[in-house]
Motif scaffolding. Sequence first.
Motif, PDB file in Angstrom:
ATOM      1  N   TYR A 203     -17.229  36.452 -11.956  1.00 40.19           N
ATOM      2  CA  TYR A 203     -16.337  37.502 -11.444  1.00 40.19           C
ATOM      3  C   TYR A 203     -15.458  37.045 -10.282  1.00 40.19           C
ATOM      4  CZ  TYR A 203     -17.335  41.233 -14.580  1.00 40.19           C
ATOM      5  OH  TYR A 203     -17.373  42.007 -15.697  1.00 40.19           O
ATOM      6  N   THR A 204     -15.196  35.745 -10.251  1.00 48.28           N
ATOM      7  CA  THR A 204     -14.356  35.186  -9.188  1.00 48.28           C
ATOM      8  C   THR A 204     -12.874  35.427  -9.486  1.00 48.28           C
ATOM      9  OG1 THR A 204     -16.017  33.492  -8.779  1.00 48.28           O
ATOM     10  CG2 THR A 204     -13.778  32.990  -8.055  1.00 48.28           C
ATOM     11  N   GLU A 205     -12.096  35.729  -8.462  1.00 49.08           N
ATOM     12  CA  GLU A 205     -10.646  35.855  -8.618  1.00 49.08           C
ATOM     13  C   GLU A 205     -10.052  34.447  -8.648  1.00 49.08           C
ATOM     14  OE1 GLU A 205      -8.967  38.637  -9.120  1.00 49.08           O
ATOM     15  OE2 GLU A 205     -10.801  39.823  -8.959  1.00 49.08           O
ATOM     16  N   ILE A 206      -9.171  34.192  -9.626  1.00 48.48           N
ATOM     17  CA  ILE A 206      -8.606  32.846  -9.770  1.00 48.48           C
ATOM     18  C   ILE A 206      -7.137  32.840  -9.322  1.00 48.48           C
ATOM     19  CG2 ILE A 206      -8.092  30.980 -11.416  1.00 48.48           C
ATOM     20  CD1 ILE A 206     -10.511  31.905 -13.040  1.00 48.48           C
ATOM     21  N   TYR A 207      -6.800  31.857  -8.531  1.00 48.60           N
ATOM     22  CA  TYR A 207      -5.429  31.709  -8.027  1.00 48.60           C
ATOM     23  C   TYR A 207      -4.975  30.281  -8.303  1.00 48.60           C
ATOM     24  CZ  TYR A 207      -1.681  31.262  -4.508  1.00 48.60           C
ATOM     25  OH  TYR A 207      -0.503  31.034  -3.858  1.00 48.60           O
ATOM     26  N   VAL A 208      -3.914  30.151  -9.099  1.00 46.51           N
ATOM     27  CA  VAL A 208      -3.398  28.811  -9.423  1.00 46.51           C
ATOM     28  C   VAL A 208      -2.026  28.664  -8.779  1.00 46.51           C
ATOM     29  CG1 VAL A 208      -2.678  27.243 -11.288  1.00 46.51           C
ATOM     30  CG2 VAL A 208      -4.644  28.760 -11.636  1.00 46.51           C
ATOM     31  N   THR A 209      -1.830  27.568  -8.063  1.00 51.04           N
ATOM     32  CA  THR A 209      -0.525  27.303  -7.462  1.00 51.04           C
ATOM     33  C   THR A 209       0.012  25.970  -7.992  1.00 51.04           C
ATOM     34  OG1 THR A 209       0.649  26.806  -5.404  1.00 51.04           O
ATOM     35  CG2 THR A 209      -1.694  26.330  -5.418  1.00 51.04           C
ATOM     36  N   ASP A 210       1.349  25.875  -8.103  1.00 47.89           N
ATOM     37  CA  ASP A 210       1.934  24.610  -8.566  1.00 47.89           C
ATOM     38  C   ASP A 210       1.885  23.521  -7.502  1.00 47.89           C
ATOM     39  OD1 ASP A 210       2.530  25.378 -11.146  1.00 47.89           O
ATOM     40  OD2 ASP A 210       4.494  26.207 -10.609  1.00 47.89           O
ATOM     41  N   THR A 211       1.697  23.916  -6.261  1.00 52.62           N
ATOM     42  CA  THR A 211       1.655  22.933  -5.165  1.00 52.62           C
ATOM     43  C   THR A 211       0.583  21.885  -5.449  1.00 52.62           C
ATOM     44  OG1 THR A 211       2.305  24.684  -3.655  1.00 52.62           O
ATOM     45  CG2 THR A 211       1.389  22.691  -2.646  1.00 52.62           C
ATOM     46  N   ARG A 212       0.957  20.617  -5.292  1.00 50.45           N
ATOM     47  CA  ARG A 212      -0.017  19.538  -5.506  1.00 50.45           C
ATOM     48  C   ARG A 212      -0.944  19.464  -4.302  1.00 50.45           C
ATOM     49  NH1 ARG A 212       1.842  18.801 -10.327  1.00 50.45           N
ATOM     50  NH2 ARG A 212       3.873  17.858 -10.675  1.00 50.45           N
ATOM     51  N   TRP A 213      -2.170  19.031  -4.526  1.00 54.91           N
ATOM     52  CA  TRP A 213      -3.137  19.034  -3.430  1.00 54.91           C
ATOM     53  C   TRP A 213      -2.630  18.327  -2.156  1.00 54.91           C
ATOM     54  CZ3 TRP A 213      -6.484  21.872  -1.303  1.00 54.91           C
ATOM     55  CH2 TRP A 213      -7.283  21.360  -0.275  1.00 54.91           C
ATOM     56  N   PRO A 214      -2.008  17.149  -2.235  1.00 52.33           N
ATOM     57  CA  PRO A 214      -1.591  16.504  -0.975  1.00 52.33           C
ATOM     58  C   PRO A 214      -0.547  17.314  -0.191  1.00 52.33           C
ATOM     59  CG  PRO A 214      -1.620  14.910  -2.766  1.00 52.33           C
ATOM     60  CD  PRO A 214      -1.772  16.276  -3.395  1.00 52.33           C
ATOM     61  N   ASN A 220      -0.317  27.358   2.788  1.00 51.04           N
ATOM     62  CA  ASN A 220      -0.602  27.607   1.369  1.00 51.04           C
ATOM     63  C   ASN A 220      -1.957  28.288   1.200  1.00 51.04           C
ATOM     64  OD1 ASN A 220       0.726  24.740   1.789  1.00 51.04           O
ATOM     65  ND2 ASN A 220       1.595  25.603  -0.078  1.00 51.04           N
ATOM     66  N   PHE A 221      -2.897  27.892   2.030  1.00 53.37           N
ATOM     67  CA  PHE A 221      -4.235  28.490   1.996  1.00 53.37           C
ATOM     68  C   PHE A 221      -4.156  29.976   2.359  1.00 53.37           C
ATOM     69  CE2 PHE A 221      -8.417  29.320   4.018  1.00 53.37           C
ATOM     70  CZ  PHE A 221      -9.233  29.034   2.935  1.00 53.37           C
ATOM     71  N   LEU A 222      -3.394  30.266   3.413  1.00 55.21           N
ATOM     72  CA  LEU A 222      -3.255  31.666   3.836  1.00 55.21           C
ATOM     73  C   LEU A 222      -2.570  32.498   2.753  1.00 55.21           C
ATOM     74  CD1 LEU A 222      -2.279  31.178   7.606  1.00 55.21           C
ATOM     75  CD2 LEU A 222      -4.526  31.696   6.648  1.00 55.21           C
ATOM     76  N   GLU A 223      -1.583  31.892   2.075  1.00 56.72           N
ATOM     77  CA  GLU A 223      -0.907  32.600   0.975  1.00 56.72           C
ATOM     78  C   GLU A 223      -1.904  32.956  -0.133  1.00 56.72           C
ATOM     79  OE1 GLU A 223       2.523  30.435  -0.566  1.00 56.72           O
ATOM     80  OE2 GLU A 223       3.302  30.466   1.497  1.00 56.72           O
ATOM     81  N   ALA A 224      -2.788  32.024  -0.431  1.00 51.73           N
ATOM     82  CA  ALA A 224      -3.795  32.273  -1.477  1.00 51.73           C
ATOM     83  C   ALA A 224      -4.706  33.428  -1.064  1.00 51.73           C
ATOM     84  CB  ALA A 224      -4.611  31.011  -1.736  1.00 51.73           C
ATOM     85  N   ILE A 225      -5.092  33.452   0.202  1.00 51.53           N
ATOM     86  CA  ILE A 225      -5.961  34.536   0.693  1.00 51.53           C
ATOM     87  C   ILE A 225      -5.211  35.874   0.615  1.00 51.53           C
ATOM     88  CG2 ILE A 225      -7.311  35.417   2.669  1.00 51.53           C
ATOM     89  CD1 ILE A 225      -8.460  32.778   1.894  1.00 51.53           C
ATOM     90  N   ALA A 226      -3.936  35.853   0.991  1.00 52.66           N
ATOM     91  CA  ALA A 226      -3.137  37.083   0.945  1.00 52.66           C
ATOM     92  C   ALA A 226      -3.052  37.605  -0.493  1.00 52.66           C
ATOM     93  CB  ALA A 226      -1.745  36.839   1.514  1.00 52.66           C
ATOM     94  N   HIS A 227      -2.863  36.695  -1.460  1.00 49.79           N
ATOM     95  CA  HIS A 227      -2.840  37.097  -2.875  1.00 49.79           C
ATOM     96  C   HIS A 227      -4.168  37.719  -3.277  1.00 49.79           C
ATOM     97  CE1 HIS A 227       0.813  35.949  -5.052  1.00 49.79           C
ATOM     98  NE2 HIS A 227       1.034  35.201  -3.988  1.00 49.79           N
ATOM     99  N   TYR A 228      -5.235  37.085  -2.847  1.00 52.78           N
ATOM    100  CA  TYR A 228      -6.579  37.588  -3.159  1.00 52.78           C
ATOM    101  C   TYR A 228      -6.732  39.023  -2.659  1.00 52.78           C
ATOM    102  CZ  TYR A 228     -11.557  38.376  -2.339  1.00 52.78           C
ATOM    103  OH  TYR A 228     -12.807  38.921  -2.294  1.00 52.78           O
TER     104      TYR A 228
END
Length: 248
Positions: A203-214, A220-228
């Motif tokens: 039941y985990t929320e999945i967030y995929v971003t095109d940004t490459r890990w490096p 970007n992390f904060l954006e993912a949290i905001a989406h969540y």
Amino acid sequence: MVEIDKERLPRHVAIIMDGNGRWATQRGLNRIAGHRRGKDSVKDVVEAARRLGIEYLSLYAFSSENWQRPKTEVQALMRFLRHYLASEIKRMMKHGIRLEAIGNLRRLPPEVQTALRKAIHQTRDNDGMTVVLAVSYGSREEITEAARSIAAEVHRGELAPDEVTEELVASRLSTAGIPDPDLLIRTSGEMRVSNFQLWQIAYTEIYVTDTRWPDFREQNFLEAIAHYQQRERRFGRTQEQTKLRAAH
Ligand code: IPE
Ligand code: IPE
Ligand code: MG
């Protein structure tokens, strides 16, 4: 600026750190340069998560399947892992970070096992945030091992088949005691889970971003949290029931 509601933070964020190779290839560099640069993202995101007040951060660094990569790439990744551990212990102590590891650690080169054990031991009493490093990790292998140990106990007559519950299975996984991830981030665009915590992400929320890990940093992390925080987690219930529960 990304707006984050500190009252509704995910307790556990997991990241599939993907795209190091493509980041490098696109720049005419070799893949190893991408992994080297990826280490900086790890440092940045660990500190960002700590500042924000995340309790658990899981980082998928190397899969069971990644052993099949060219020897030089595997060796470079192992070297980076060892350097990362040696250089980060101080910072982990300073920020109160506890390190844990999941995966088939016996497959790691001895010097990496030693560095990992040392970091886990030194940071064991820290209570600021737990970083769970998934190395040489494969979820099918983990589930198979749990099934094997349960079967052996049943065979010895120490456990009845009725006693094999969801809780028991979860307690035999390498993540026993760690809450399931609330948010799973995958960088570099691939819409797949690549053998990561198949049981735990039910039941985990999945967030995929095109940004490459490096290129993935604090923002970007904060954006993912905001989406969540925009998501509605229903766990099988209706929207109406979910709203009612949230109001209580
Ligand atoms: C993630 O980047 C690191 C590991 C899997 C070890 P990749 O090396 O998979 O990068 P891509 O996917 O080839 O770009
Ligand atoms: C998943 O990435 C594993 C890690 C990030 C450690 P891969 O690059 O190995 O995944 P696939 O091969 O694209 O599915
Ligand atoms: Mg990849």
